[in-house]
Design an enzyme around this catalytic site. Sequence first.
Site: not given
Length: 259
Positions: A137, A144
Site C-alpha cells: 500500500n 501507513e
Amino acid sequence: MEVIIFENESLVAKRAASMLADLLSIKPSAVLGLATGSTPIKTYQELIKKFNNGEVSFKDVSTFNLDEYVGLKSDNKQSYQYFMREQLFDFIDIQLDNTHFPICLNAKENQQVAENYEAIINAKMGIDLQLLGIGHNGHIGFNEPSSSLASRTRLKTLTRSTIEVNSRLFEAGETQPTMAMTMGIGTIMDANHILLIATGEGKAEAVRNAIEGAISASCPASILQMHPHVTVLLDKNSASLLQNTAYYQRVAEQVKELN
C-alpha cells in the site's frame, strides 16, 4: 531520484549490498538505518558473504531499525530484533550494543520510547544511509497511508491490509500484533542517503505510485521524490508499471560512464 532496474532480485541484492559496503569502506563507523521483511533478506545474505570474504567489517557500525512490533520481547521469534539477529547480526562482527530498535513492551509508554529513539539517532549525528522496502500500500516503515509526511518516531496502528500481508509470517496460535513503533516519515527523510529496494510484481503498483505518482499521504513512499539523495533498486517485475523506464535506464548508463 536515481532509479535502476535489474533483470532479477538477486542482482538488486548484490547492488544494494555493494552500496552499503562501499559506504563502510569510506566511513567504517557509518550509521545505518535497516529494514525487515522479506525484501532485504537477500541483501543481508550478500553482506554476510562480503563479511566472510573480508570485504567489509561492521565492528564500528551503528544501526537503527525502522520499526518494532509493540509488546514483543527480543527473544520472541516474531520480533524484529530476533529477525535481525537471525538474518544478519549473528553472522557479522557488529557489536549488539550498537544496534537499536524502538522497543515498546507497553503501548502506554510509546511517547517516551519515541522521544528516546529520536534522541539516540540525533546523538549519533543522524543516519548516513537508510535502507527501505515498500509495502503493497506504499508504506515505508510502518507509516501507513494517511500518515503525516512530517511525522517522527511514534506508535502506529497497522492497517488491515498490512496485517493480512504479514499474517503469513505468523504460525497458527501465535498472536499477531496490531500496533508497532516506527520511525516517522520525517525521521526517514532526515537520512543523508535513502536506498529503496523493491522486487516482485506485487510491489509494482506501489512502486509506480511512489516514483511517478503525485506526492501524497495516500502513498507515503511518494515523499521520497522530495529527498535530494535517493537510489531506487528494482527488478523488472516491480518496475513493470513504470512509464519512464527507458529514461531511467539511460540515466543509469550515464552515471556509470561518469564513475
